[in-house]
Structures are given as structure tokens and as C-alpha cells.
Design a protein around this motif. Structure first.
Motif, PDB file in Angstrom:
ATOM      1  N   GLU A 151      30.429  45.746  41.011  1.00 32.54           N
ATOM      2  CA  GLU A 151      30.543  44.430  40.385  1.00 32.54           C
ATOM      3  C   GLU A 151      31.550  44.436  39.235  1.00 32.54           C
ATOM      4  O   GLU A 151      31.554  43.522  38.414  1.00 32.54           O
ATOM      5  CB  GLU A 151      29.171  43.976  39.868  1.00 32.54           C
ATOM      6  CG  GLU A 151      28.124  43.857  40.969  1.00 32.54           C
ATOM      7  CD  GLU A 151      26.710  43.820  40.425  1.00 32.54           C
ATOM      8  OE1 GLU A 151      26.571  43.804  39.184  1.00 32.54           O
ATOM      9  OE2 GLU A 151      25.768  43.798  41.222  1.00 32.54           O
ATOM     10  N   ILE A 152      32.393  45.452  39.155  1.00 34.25           N
ATOM     11  CA  ILE A 152      33.349  45.580  38.049  1.00 34.25           C
ATOM     12  C   ILE A 152      34.758  45.301  38.576  1.00 34.25           C
ATOM     13  O   ILE A 152      35.202  45.905  39.551  1.00 34.25           O
ATOM     14  CB  ILE A 152      33.279  46.983  37.427  1.00 34.25           C
ATOM     15  CG1 ILE A 152      31.855  47.268  36.940  1.00 34.25           C
ATOM     16  CG2 ILE A 152      34.271  47.110  36.268  1.00 34.25           C
ATOM     17  CD1 ILE A 152      31.642  48.702  36.498  1.00 34.25           C
ATOM     18  N   TYR A 153      35.459  44.383  37.893  1.00 37.41           N
ATOM     19  CA  TYR A 153      36.754  43.924  38.388  1.00 37.41           C
ATOM     20  C   TYR A 153      37.776  43.841  37.255  1.00 37.41           C
ATOM     21  O   TYR A 153      37.446  43.940  36.073  1.00 37.41           O
ATOM     22  CB  TYR A 153      36.607  42.537  39.026  1.00 37.41           C
ATOM     23  CG  TYR A 153      35.693  42.505  40.221  1.00 37.41           C
ATOM     24  CD1 TYR A 153      36.169  42.759  41.496  1.00 37.41           C
ATOM     25  CD2 TYR A 153      34.330  42.232  40.063  1.00 37.41           C
ATOM     26  CE1 TYR A 153      35.320  42.736  42.604  1.00 37.41           C
ATOM     27  CE2 TYR A 153      33.473  42.211  41.156  1.00 37.41           C
ATOM     28  CZ  TYR A 153      33.974  42.462  42.422  1.00 37.41           C
ATOM     29  OH  TYR A 153      33.132  42.447  43.509  1.00 37.41           O
ATOM     30  N   SER A 154      39.002  43.627  37.642  1.00 37.57           N
ATOM     31  CA  SER A 154      40.067  43.335  36.684  1.00 37.57           C
ATOM     32  C   SER A 154      41.021  42.340  37.322  1.00 37.57           C
ATOM     33  O   SER A 154      41.043  42.166  38.546  1.00 37.57           O
ATOM     34  CB  SER A 154      40.811  44.608  36.274  1.00 37.57           C
ATOM     35  OG  SER A 154      41.460  45.184  37.386  1.00 37.57           O
ATOM     36  N   PHE A 155      41.815  41.683  36.487  1.00 39.51           N
ATOM     37  CA  PHE A 155      42.824  40.754  36.964  1.00 39.51           C
ATOM     38  C   PHE A 155      44.164  41.471  37.076  1.00 39.51           C
ATOM     39  O   PHE A 155      44.454  42.414  36.336  1.00 39.51           O
ATOM     40  CB  PHE A 155      42.971  39.561  36.020  1.00 39.51           C
ATOM     41  CG  PHE A 155      41.752  38.693  35.947  1.00 39.51           C
ATOM     42  CD1 PHE A 155      41.417  37.865  37.006  1.00 39.51           C
ATOM     43  CD2 PHE A 155      40.947  38.698  34.824  1.00 39.51           C
ATOM     44  CE1 PHE A 155      40.285  37.057  36.942  1.00 39.51           C
ATOM     45  CE2 PHE A 155      39.824  37.895  34.747  1.00 39.51           C
ATOM     46  CZ  PHE A 155      39.489  37.075  35.807  1.00 39.51           C
ATOM     47  N   VAL A 169      46.536  42.819  34.222  1.00 45.72           N
ATOM     48  CA  VAL A 169      46.358  41.911  33.089  1.00 45.72           C
ATOM     49  C   VAL A 169      45.437  42.605  32.084  1.00 45.72           C
ATOM     50  O   VAL A 169      44.304  42.965  32.411  1.00 45.72           O
ATOM     51  CB  VAL A 169      45.744  40.570  33.533  1.00 45.72           C
ATOM     52  CG1 VAL A 169      45.456  39.689  32.318  1.00 45.72           C
ATOM     53  CG2 VAL A 169      46.670  39.858  34.511  1.00 45.72           C
ATOM     54  N   GLY A 170      45.945  42.806  30.879  1.00 40.89           N
ATOM     55  CA  GLY A 170      45.166  43.410  29.815  1.00 40.89           C
ATOM     56  C   GLY A 170      45.128  42.489  28.615  1.00 40.89           C
ATOM     57  O   GLY A 170      45.269  41.271  28.748  1.00 40.89           O
ATOM     58  N   THR A 171      44.928  43.054  27.434  1.00 49.80           N
ATOM     59  CA  THR A 171      44.881  42.228  26.233  1.00 49.80           C
ATOM     60  C   THR A 171      45.885  42.730  25.200  1.00 49.80           C
ATOM     61  O   THR A 171      46.157  43.921  25.093  1.00 49.80           O
ATOM     62  CB  THR A 171      43.475  42.221  25.604  1.00 49.80           C
ATOM     63  OG1 THR A 171      43.062  43.557  25.344  1.00 49.80           O
ATOM     64  CG2 THR A 171      42.472  41.564  26.524  1.00 49.80           C
ATOM     65  N   MET A 181      45.312  37.467  26.599  1.00 51.31           N
ATOM     66  CA  MET A 181      45.532  38.113  27.886  1.00 51.31           C
ATOM     67  C   MET A 181      47.026  38.193  28.143  1.00 51.31           C
ATOM     68  O   MET A 181      47.758  37.206  27.950  1.00 51.31           O
ATOM     69  CB  MET A 181      44.851  37.330  29.003  1.00 51.31           C
ATOM     70  CG  MET A 181      43.362  37.072  28.768  1.00 51.31           C
ATOM     71  SD  MET A 181      42.382  38.593  28.677  1.00 51.31           S
ATOM     72  CE  MET A 181      42.392  39.098  30.385  1.00 51.31           C
ATOM     73  N   ALA A 182      47.502  39.366  28.570  1.00 51.90           N
ATOM     74  CA  ALA A 182      48.944  39.585  28.671  1.00 51.90           C
ATOM     75  C   ALA A 182      49.265  40.590  29.769  1.00 51.90           C
ATOM     76  O   ALA A 182      48.408  41.344  30.235  1.00 51.90           O
ATOM     77  CB  ALA A 182      49.491  40.062  27.329  1.00 51.90           C
ATOM     78  N   VAL A 183      50.542  40.609  30.134  1.00 49.84           N
ATOM     79  CA  VAL A 183      51.076  41.497  31.168  1.00 49.84           C
ATOM     80  C   VAL A 183      52.393  42.062  30.671  1.00 49.84           C
ATOM     81  O   VAL A 183      53.194  41.345  30.058  1.00 49.84           O
ATOM     82  CB  VAL A 183      51.314  40.728  32.487  1.00 49.84           C
ATOM     83  CG1 VAL A 183      52.049  41.594  33.503  1.00 49.84           C
ATOM     84  CG2 VAL A 183      50.008  40.225  33.070  1.00 49.84           C
ATOM     85  N   GLY A 184      52.619  43.364  30.924  1.00 49.37           N
ATOM     86  CA  GLY A 184      53.931  43.908  30.606  1.00 49.37           C
ATOM     87  C   GLY A 184      53.886  45.150  29.746  1.00 49.37           C
ATOM     88  O   GLY A 184      52.878  45.868  29.708  1.00 49.37           O
ATOM     89  N   ILE A 187      50.880  47.054  27.928  1.00 51.94           N
ATOM     90  CA  ILE A 187      49.608  46.635  28.527  1.00 51.94           C
ATOM     91  C   ILE A 187      49.352  47.535  29.733  1.00 51.94           C
ATOM     92  O   ILE A 187      49.588  47.167  30.881  1.00 51.94           O
ATOM     93  CB  ILE A 187      49.643  45.150  28.950  1.00 51.94           C
ATOM     94  CG1 ILE A 187      50.139  44.270  27.823  1.00 51.94           C
ATOM     95  CG2 ILE A 187      48.266  44.697  29.417  1.00 51.94           C
ATOM     96  CD1 ILE A 187      49.241  44.248  26.598  1.00 51.94           C
ATOM     97  N   ASP A 188      48.918  48.734  29.450  1.00 51.19           N
ATOM     98  CA  ASP A 188      48.709  49.718  30.514  1.00 51.19           C
ATOM     99  C   ASP A 188      47.295  49.687  31.071  1.00 51.19           C
ATOM    100  O   ASP A 188      47.064  50.050  32.224  1.00 51.19           O
ATOM    101  CB  ASP A 188      49.020  51.123  29.996  1.00 51.19           C
ATOM    102  CG  ASP A 188      50.453  51.259  29.510  1.00 51.19           C
ATOM    103  OD1 ASP A 188      51.336  50.669  30.158  1.00 51.19           O
ATOM    104  OD2 ASP A 188      50.676  51.917  28.485  1.00 51.19           O
ATOM    105  N   GLU A 189      46.333  49.267  30.227  1.00 48.73           N
ATOM    106  CA  GLU A 189      44.936  49.276  30.640  1.00 48.73           C
ATOM    107  C   GLU A 189      44.522  47.891  31.109  1.00 48.73           C
ATOM    108  O   GLU A 189      44.691  46.908  30.400  1.00 48.73           O
ATOM    109  CB  GLU A 189      44.042  49.701  29.465  1.00 48.73           C
ATOM    110  CG  GLU A 189      44.164  51.163  29.084  1.00 48.73           C
ATOM    111  CD  GLU A 189      43.570  52.076  30.149  1.00 48.73           C
ATOM    112  OE1 GLU A 189      42.606  51.656  30.808  1.00 48.73           O
ATOM    113  OE2 GLU A 189      44.084  53.190  30.311  1.00 48.73           O
TER     114      GLU A 189
END
Length: 208
Positions: A151-155, A169-171, A181-184, A187-189
Motif C-alpha cells: 500500500e506504499i506508493y510514490s508519484f 516527485v519529491g519535496t 512538491m518538485a521534480v529535478g 530531488i533524488d528521493e
């Protein structure tokens, strides 16, 4: 001999024209904390892995009012998040999705559909103002691998278009401490989450 060769050629052509491409496995449904598949048209709270609070919502950031960005608010329940997968009533993993937080009464009039918003070289905030089907509004949900991670997910921003950006997508903590919320770059995690159907929040689900 000519007759045999002709028959062989005809058989080969029939085989070629009647062979269908192999179909991939059906996408795995994303499930909520109770193990129920996420459904189109239903609102869900998106909680961090370690808490039943601090969900995702919208807020102005970057010293401007509009459009609103997607943030984590550790002090609040968060807003209802809606997911759409074209042609499906359930929400699958690893599939292009439209994600929306339709907050009413917002001073910002742009659609509340997620999209990538360029902030700098190699860096994007997840913002609003997107449109269903647009390349910058295609996000995916990815399940954490592992026996106990059902039940554990990420975007992830990873449109099913060759040659496009594919990244978690991390923070990112803004200058005022807001967790956007950010990408790039940097933002490795990925930000790991669980989903809770809004209509069941607060109910006694121990027997489910």
C-alpha cells in the motif's frame, strides 16, 4: 514442387496477417490503506507514509499568488485528490494519469490539475493550471517494491512518450519553509505516500 511452394507461401501469408501482437499485462490497481482499488471520481487523502495527517494541498509559493502549487502541510489533513486514467474506472500503476485537487472558492481561477512548472534549469515545481492529456500534466503512481510495501506508493513524472523527462516527485523546502512538491535536480528521493478514501476517513475500519 511449384504447387507445394505456392501452398507454403499462402500458409505463411495467412500466418503473418492473422498474428496479433502480444498484449502486455493489465496494469496493477493502486489500492488504499484498506486494500481497495482507487476509483475514478472518488476523493482521496494522500498521507505521508509515517502519519495519518500532513496531507497534500494547494498553496501560493514563490512570492506570488497564482497559480497555486502542490505542497505538503504537516499541520493539516490535506485536500481531496482526484485521479483519472483514460478509459478506466480504476486507477492503475505505471499509467499516465490526470491528477486534480478541485478546491472551491480559490482566488486563482486556473484549473487545479497538476502540471510541471519550470522554475530553473533542470528543476520544476508541481503546480496547477494543467489540462487533461497535456504532456506536462501526465503523472504516474508507482508502487514501492517489496513484500510488505503493498500500500506504499510514490508519484512520478514520466509520460509514456519517448524522449521525455522521467523522474520521481519529491519535496523541496522553499525559503519560507514550505514543502513544495518538485521534480529535478536535488530531488533524488521520491515522496512515499498512502491513500485514504475521503468518505471512509474516521470510520472504524478494523473489521475491513
Amino acid at each position: 514442387m511449384k504447387f507445394i511452394s505456392l501452398c507454403f507461401l499462402i500458409s505463411l501469408l495467412v500466418l503473418l496477417f492473422n498474428t496479433q501482437p502480444l498484449q502486455g499485462a493489465e496494469p496493477e490497481p493502486v489500492v488504499d490503506k484498506q486494500g481497495n482499488p482507487l476509483q475514478r471520481g472518488e476523493g482521496y487523502y494522500v498521507f505521508p507514509l509515517w502519519a495519518d495527517n500532513g496531507g497534500i494541498t494547494l498553496s501560493p509559493t514563490r512570492n506570488r499568488t497564482c497559480p497555486l502549487d502542490i505542497i505538503r502541510n504537516p499541520a493539516a489533513l490535506g485536500s481531496s485528490v482526484y485521479f483519472t486514467a483514460p478509459g478506466l474506472d480504476y486507477i492503475p500503476t505505471q499509467t499516465d494519469l490526470t491528477i486534480e485537487i478541485p478546491i472551491l472558492g480559490s482566488p486563482c481561477k486556473e484549473p487545479k490539475i497538476w502540471k510541471l512548472s519550470k522554475e530553473g534549469s533542470g528543476f520544476w515545481f508541481v503546480s496547477t493550471g494543467g489540462a487533461a492529456g497535456n504532456l506536462v500534466s501526465k503523472f504516474k503512481i508507482e508502487r514501492l517494491e517489496g513484500e510488505h510495501a503493498y500500500e506504499i506508493y510514490s508519484f512520478k513524472f514520466c509520460p509514456s512518450v519517448p524522449g521525455t523527462l522521467c523522474a520521481p516527485v519529491g519535496t523541496f523546502e522553499d525559503s519560507d519553509g514550505t514543502k513544495v512538491m518538485a521534480v529535478g535536480d536535488g530531488i533524488d528521493e521520491p515522496y512515499y505516500v498512502r491513500f485514504q478514501k475521503v468518505s471512509t476517513f474516521g470510520q472504524d475500519l478494523s473489521s475491513v
